[in-house]
Design a protein around this motif. Structure first.
Motif, mmCIF file in Angstrom:
data_model
loop_
_atom_site.group_PDB
_atom_site.id
_atom_site.type_symbol
_atom_site.label_atom_id
_atom_site.label_comp_id
_atom_site.label_asym_id
_atom_site.label_seq_id
_atom_site.Cartn_x
_atom_site.Cartn_y
_atom_site.Cartn_z
ATOM 1 N N UNK A 13 0.854 -1.185 0.000
ATOM 2 C CA UNK A 13 0.000 0.000 0.000
ATOM 3 C C UNK A 13 0.891 1.237 0.000
ATOM 4 N N UNK A 14 0.827 2.032 -1.062
ATOM 5 C CA UNK A 14 1.632 3.252 -1.184
ATOM 6 C C UNK A 14 0.755 4.473 -0.898
ATOM 7 N N UNK A 15 1.425 5.631 -0.840
ATOM 8 C CA UNK A 15 0.687 6.850 -0.558
ATOM 9 C C UNK A 15 0.112 6.890 0.839
ATOM 10 N N UNK A 16 0.726 6.170 1.763
ATOM 11 C CA UNK A 16 0.255 6.137 3.148
ATOM 12 C C UNK A 16 0.739 7.382 3.873
ATOM 13 N N UNK A 17 -0.126 7.958 4.672
ATOM 14 C CA UNK A 17 0.241 9.121 5.481
ATOM 15 C C UNK A 17 0.225 8.747 6.956
ATOM 16 N N UNK A 18 0.975 9.488 7.784
ATOM 17 C CA UNK A 18 1.203 9.055 9.168
ATOM 18 C C UNK A 18 -0.043 8.893 10.010
ATOM 19 N N UNK A 19 -1.124 9.626 9.685
ATOM 20 C CA UNK A 19 -2.308 9.545 10.543
ATOM 21 C C UNK A 19 -3.196 8.346 10.236
ATOM 22 N N UNK A 20 -2.952 7.641 9.131
ATOM 23 C CA UNK A 20 -3.782 6.493 8.775
ATOM 24 C C UNK A 20 -3.566 5.343 9.757
ATOM 25 N N UNK A 21 -4.635 4.599 10.031
ATOM 26 C CA UNK A 21 -4.536 3.464 10.948
ATOM 27 C C UNK A 21 -3.541 2.428 10.461
ATOM 28 N N UNK A 22 -3.455 2.239 9.132
ATOM 29 C CA UNK A 22 -2.553 1.230 8.581
ATOM 30 C C UNK A 22 -1.091 1.593 8.825
ATOM 31 N N UNK A 23 -0.826 2.875 9.125
ATOM 32 C CA UNK A 23 0.532 3.327 9.424
ATOM 33 C C UNK A 23 0.841 3.302 10.913
ATOM 34 N N UNK A 24 -0.172 3.105 11.752
ATOM 35 C CA UNK A 24 0.013 3.258 13.192
ATOM 36 C C UNK A 24 -0.320 1.997 13.987
ATOM 37 N N UNK A 25 -1.152 1.132 13.429
ATOM 38 C CA UNK A 25 -1.640 -0.032 14.166
ATOM 39 C C UNK A 25 -1.156 -1.325 13.523
ATOM 40 N N UNK A 26 -1.120 -2.378 14.338
ATOM 41 C CA UNK A 26 -0.697 -3.685 13.833
ATOM 42 C C UNK A 26 -1.757 -4.279 12.905
ATOM 43 N N UNK A 27 -1.375 -4.528 11.667
ATOM 44 C CA UNK A 27 -2.264 -5.229 10.745
ATOM 45 C C UNK A 27 -2.156 -6.732 10.968
ATOM 46 N N UNK A 28 -0.956 -7.212 11.254
ATOM 47 C CA UNK A 28 -0.683 -8.634 11.500
ATOM 48 C C UNK A 28 -1.071 -9.483 10.291
ATOM 49 N N UNK A 29 -0.682 -8.989 9.125
ATOM 50 C CA UNK A 29 -0.897 -9.715 7.887
ATOM 51 C C UNK A 29 0.174 -9.317 6.894
ATOM 52 N N UNK A 30 0.196 -9.921 5.696
ATOM 53 C CA UNK A 30 1.251 -9.650 4.705
ATOM 54 C C UNK A 30 0.992 -8.353 3.952
ATOM 55 N N UNK A 31 0.962 -7.234 4.708
ATOM 56 C CA UNK A 31 0.574 -5.933 4.167
ATOM 57 C C UNK A 31 1.645 -4.908 4.517
ATOM 58 N N UNK A 32 2.224 -4.300 3.499
ATOM 59 C CA UNK A 32 3.289 -3.301 3.678
ATOM 60 C C UNK A 32 2.739 -1.902 3.430
ATOM 61 N N UNK A 33 3.031 -0.999 4.365
ATOM 62 C CA UNK A 33 2.689 0.416 4.210
ATOM 63 C C UNK A 33 3.935 1.192 3.800
ATOM 64 N N UNK A 34 3.805 2.028 2.788
ATOM 65 C CA UNK A 34 4.935 2.803 2.277
ATOM 66 C C UNK A 34 4.713 4.280 2.575
ATOM 67 N N UNK A 35 5.619 4.859 3.386
ATOM 68 C CA UNK A 35 5.630 6.286 3.671
ATOM 69 C C UNK A 35 6.932 6.866 3.130
ATOM 70 N N UNK A 36 6.972 8.170 2.915
ATOM 71 C CA UNK A 36 8.177 8.790 2.377
ATOM 72 C C UNK A 36 8.653 9.927 3.276
ATOM 73 N N UNK A 37 9.951 10.293 3.100
ATOM 74 C CA UNK A 37 10.521 11.404 3.847
ATOM 75 C C UNK A 37 11.481 12.164 2.948
ATOM 76 N N UNK A 38 11.819 13.385 3.381
ATOM 77 C CA UNK A 38 12.768 14.213 2.662
ATOM 78 C C UNK A 38 14.038 14.444 3.472
ATOM 79 N N UNK A 39 13.922 14.707 4.792
ATOM 80 C CA UNK A 39 15.092 15.021 5.612
ATOM 81 C C UNK A 39 15.299 13.956 6.678
#
Length: 507
Positions: free
Chosen positions: A388-414
């Motif tokens: 899953x791309x385009x994930x932002x920090x406030x989304x549940x998928x970025x903060x909580x355990x999914x416990x499945x074969x699911x990858x969250x992609x976040x990006x940074x600059x600095x």
């Protein structure tokens, strides 16, 4: 196009006879007093795998009483380190002999691949041997700097009766991260395995008896958290609870244990980040990321379920992970080629679906997977490798355990932004950083709030190194020499060696 690598059902036939599990109490195998049982069907094959005695209040109280008697009698608590080490090494040898049997029943109850299960059983035997070595090295301290009249001793003594509540995702490995350390320390134990994967703990009980463990030193009660886990967490004759599982249940155990102020050791959840800098070896990182998120179908507290990747290489890295994920063999866990097996239950499958669906609704993009896999010849539940791309920090998928074969992609600059994102979670179990610059790696290792930090690798493990988390990932540590400290209490002994003591009351 979601073209995945599937392993169809093999020719391996399942036995017509379910494994029968009973409680181990005071050295004897027992059915439940009321005759209650519960069944476990394979999440990958759909067939009945085991039928276990369902423990209630009577069995739990009997197991606690047996452990209390065995500890208070002192035969085990005051046995020599050599004697304990000899027994633990004998258990390790028996585990090696029974590796195939243990692995097979674990595969059928949990859905994990057979090759992975064999490796875990082998690793468990190594932990028993490491704990055996620690049994001979426990010692306290002496203080002869207190003056001519005094000698001080600090003794390390077993804490007493330890209750162990273990999870379904690594049932044999995790009980082996607890029980041998408790036994090495001289404690007695009551073990409650997950009701989803009870049978390998029963087999371990058989091996403990064969190895010659005295009656009552280790007791096993099968059943559910209510009432078994509840009683273990509240009973005054239990001196300590060691729990591995969800953070929510861990918090309830802490609250339950507060009434008796018993010690609590917790290994809980994680939302583990890997930070990838643009100078990283992207091929190596992509392979490790793919392993970290799909290993054990993502049903792992150490799952590398979110990556924080520099904007300059985010698309390239994501494409590499997607390509590799399509190649990972999902399917029949009894086939040696399979690397990812089944999801543990229907309820858990629904939970995984929910996280992905909600992320899509919030604006994230599912670039791979996102649905159920149908594996030819199997009546089980399998979830697609998902990115899953385009994930932002406030989304549940970025903060909580999914416990499945699911990858969250976040990006940074600095760099500062990357550190902030990595630490922006209630959990603090593990984390990783990928860079060819050792200074970058060391800076991150020191600034990440996590119990374990990997640099340019992911999820390596050794019996010698402690494991555990900070924040809501738990309390205490398992493995390493620190693992045995969890089961020891300190006692100060102050000895007057001079013949006379100055009177307080003038005579």
């Amino acid at each position: 196009m979601n073209d995945f690598t599937l392993i169809s059902a093999s020719d391996s036939s399942l036995s017509d006879h379910a494994f029968i599990g009973r409680h181990l109490i005071a050295g004897a195998w027992r059915d439940s007093a009321d005759g209650a049982t519960f069944d476990r069907s394979s999440p990958s094959h759909g067939a009945l795998i085991s039928r276990s005695a369902k423990g209630g209040e009577a069995e739990t109280l009997a197991a606690i009483a047996a452990a209390r008697r065995a500890f208070d009698a002192g035969d085990w608590a005051f046995s020599s380190g050599k004697a304990r080490a000899t027994l633990l090494n004998r258990v390790a040898d028996l585990i090696d002999l029974e590796r195939e049997r243990i692995a097979r029943i674990e595969v059928l109850e949990s859905g994990k691949p057979i090759a992975q299960a064999r490796a875990e059983i082998e690793g468990a035997a190594d932990i028993w041997r490491y704990a055996a070595a620690l049994a001979r090295t426990i010692h306290g301290d002496s203080h002869n700097s207190l003056g001519a009249d005094m000698l001080g001793l600090v003794l390390k003594e077993p804490i007493g009766v330890a209750a162990m509540i273990t999870p379904w995702n690594f049932p044999f490995l995790i009980v082996s991260q607890k029980l041998p350390f408790a036994l090495a320390a001289g404690c007695t134990a009551v073990v409650k395995p997950s009701e989803l994967t009870p049978s390998t703990t029963v087999i371990l009980g058989e091996l403990l008896i064969e190895a010659g463990l005295p009656d009552g030193v280790c007791n096993i009660v099968l059943g559910y958290g209510d009432p078994v886990g509840t009683i273990l967490s509240t009973h005054p004759d239990v001196d300590m609870v060691s729990f591995t599982g969800s953070t929510g249940v861990g918090k309830r155990i802490v609250a339950a244990a507060a009434g008796t102020l018993k010690k609590v050791s917790l290994e809980l959840g994680g939302k583990n980040p890997q930070v990838i800098f643009p100078d990283a070896d992207l091929d190596a990182a992509a392979d490790a990321i793919t392993f970290g998120v799909h290993f054990n179908a993502g049903e792992c507290c150490n799952s590398g379920s979110r990556i924080i990747v520099h904007e300059d290489v985010a698309q390239v890295l994501t494409d590499k992970v997607v390509a590799l994920s399509r190649k990972v063999p999902f399917g029949d866990p009894l086939d040696d080629r399979t690397q990812v097996g089944a999801i543990i239950s229907d309820q858990h499958m629904a939970k995984i679906y929910g996280y992905v669906r909600d992320a899509q609704a919030a604006g994230a993009q599912v670039v791979l997977g996102g649905g159920e896999l149908t594996v030819p010849g199997l009546d089980g539940r399998f979830y697609q490798p998902t990115v899953v791309a385009g994930v932002t920090p406030e989304m549940a998928i970025a903060r909580e355990e999914v416990f499945g074969p699911v990858l969250s992609v976040l990006t940074f600059r600095t760099e500062e932004q990357a550190i902030a994102l990595a630490n922006d979670a209630a959990y603090g179990l593990s984390a990783g950083v990928w860079s060819r610059d050792v200074h970058t790696c060391l800076t991150f290792a020191r600034r990440l709030r996590a119990g374990t930090v990997w640099t340019n690798t992911w999820m390596d493990g050794f019996s010698e190194l402690p494991f555990g988390g900070v924040k809501e990932s738990g309390l205490g540590r398992e493995l390493g020499r620190y693992g045995i400290e969890e089961y020891l209490e300190l006692k100060t002994v102050q000895m007057r060696v001079a013949r006379g003591r100055a009177n307080w009351v003038a005579g």
